[in-house]
Design a protein around this motif. Structure first.
Motif, PDB file in Angstrom:
ATOM      1  N   ARG A   1       5.153   2.897   0.321  1.00  0.00           N
ATOM      2  CA  ARG A   1       4.133   1.727   0.416  1.00  0.00           C
ATOM      3  C   ARG A   1       3.830   1.192  -0.922  1.00  0.00           C
TER       4      ARG A   1
ATOM      5  N   HIS B   1      -0.065   7.227   5.243  1.00  0.00           N
ATOM      6  CA  HIS B   1       0.309   6.331   6.133  1.00  0.00           C
ATOM      7  C   HIS B   1      -0.911   5.709   7.246  1.00  0.00           C
TER       8      HIS B   1
ATOM      9  N   THR C   1      -1.977  -2.233   1.665  1.00  0.00           N
ATOM     10  CA  THR C   1      -0.415  -1.508   1.436  1.00  0.00           C
ATOM     11  C   THR C   1       0.285  -2.288   2.201  1.00  0.00           C
ATOM     12  N   THR C   2       1.687  -2.499   1.953  1.00  0.00           N
ATOM     13  CA  THR C   2       2.766  -2.879   2.590  1.00  0.00           C
ATOM     14  C   THR C   2       3.941  -1.861   2.636  1.00  0.00           C
ATOM     15  N   PRO C   3       4.599  -1.634   3.796  1.00  0.00           N
ATOM     16  CA  PRO C   3       5.588  -0.756   3.824  1.00  0.00           C
ATOM     17  C   PRO C   3       6.970  -1.079   3.048  1.00  0.00           C
ATOM     18  N   ARG C   4       7.646  -0.052   2.659  1.00  0.00           N
ATOM     19  CA  ARG C   4       8.912  -0.283   1.959  1.00  0.00           C
ATOM     20  C   ARG C   4       9.724   0.544   2.328  1.00  0.00           C
TER      21      ARG C   4
ATOM     22  N   ARG D   1       0.989  -0.985  -3.092  1.00  0.00           N
ATOM     23  CA  ARG D   1      -0.564  -1.184  -2.790  1.00  0.00           C
ATOM     24  C   ARG D   1      -0.948  -2.354  -3.559  1.00  0.00           C
TER      25      ARG D   1
END
Length: 292
Positions: A50, A37, A21-24, A52
């Protein structure tokens, strides 16, 4: 991929797959949803905004027990509850299937369509739907559960319409028995690893009777003042030669690549901490995907 194949002379193209995942920063960005998290404690995960993804990486040929994961393809695996305008909702397993078909098509376009593919994954990919829809020519080596229920193939004494034979031992039952372990040594990252292994099969999973498998149970040999490693079960699809089913690759080679699957986790850490993956907070529908 064309550059990768220029100097490649191996008999099997080994890839690893995993979700990440990447945080947004906003719920309005394409594909963003509430996901656990990753930095919180396991007993109090919490949620964060996030995206995915599914990541397909090539594992380079081993040199002295070392290998590296090279990113090949990133696919959005956005959840059904995420904000989506252009991208469909996909599970990680469905995205893995799409990525493998892309890899096969790319290999055919480059004249290497007969090159077998070994896909190494964690326990998330030991799913019935993935075994049922595994592309032809792909070997799946996935970690399994200790209580996985398996069945032997039906024998000649059973009815012809019977799909399953007698129940096979679960992985937990296999590693409780002291007899039948085979010892060998693997060289991984410059160090010898003393392992013990049992191979059971061919076996079947419920609702996947057309896909014979082999169960591989491996444990580490405990030395002086060292605790023995907890046994781990793996499932791999069998290949047929005549009327016999056998492992697609030697068990030592399969376990070596199962050990090297961790390299894709190393790449995730490098991409996020050094390369800046996910730091660009793009707001455009296409840019939020293409930036990753």
């Amino acid at each position: 991929l064309e550059a990768v194949l220029e100097g490649f002379s191996g008999k099997v193209f080994v890839v690893a797959g995993d979700g990440t995942t990447t945080p947004r920063s906003s719920r309005k960005i394409e594909g963003v949803g509430w996901l656990p998290h990753p930095r919180n404690a396991p007993f109090q995960r919490g949620l964060s905004l996030r995206q995915r993804w599914f990541h397909l990486a090539w594992l380079t040929p081993a040199e002295g027990g070392y290998t590296r994961a090279i990113p090949l393809l990133w696919l959005p695996a956005f959840t059904p509850s995420s904000r989506r305008q252009a991208q469909p909702a996909r599970s990680e397993v469905w995205a893995a299937r799409v990525a493998l078909r892309w890899l096969q098509a790319s290999l055919r376009a480059l004249g290497r369509g007969r090159l077998p593919i070994l896909f190494v994954g964690d326990g998330r990919y030991d799913q019935i739907t993935f075994w049922q829809n595994l592309p032809k020519g792909v070997i799946l080596l996935a970690r399994s559960a200790r209580n996985r229920r398996l069945f032997f193939l039906p024998d000649a004494t059973m009815r012809r319409d019977r799909k399953y034979g007698e129940p096979a031992p679960t992985p937990a039952e296999v590693w409780r028995k002291r007899q039948g372990w085979r010892k060998f040594t693997l060289k991984v990252r410059g160090l010898p690893r003393h392992l013990q292994v049992k191979v059971i099969g061919p076996v079947l999973r419920r609702r996947a009777s057309e896909r014979p498998l082999f169960l591989i149970v491996v444990r580490g040999k405990g030395g002086r003042n060292k605790a023995r490693r907890q046994p781990l079960p793996f499932l791999v699809n069998a290949v047929q030669e005549g009327e016999q089913w056998k492992l697609p690759l030697p068990v030592e080679e399969l376990l070596f690549w199962a050990w090297q699957r961790w390299e894709i986790e190393v790449v995730h850490r490098e991409l996020k901490s050094t390369f800046g993956l996910g730091e660009k907070q793009c707001w455009h529908v296409e840019g939020a995907v293409r930036s990753v």
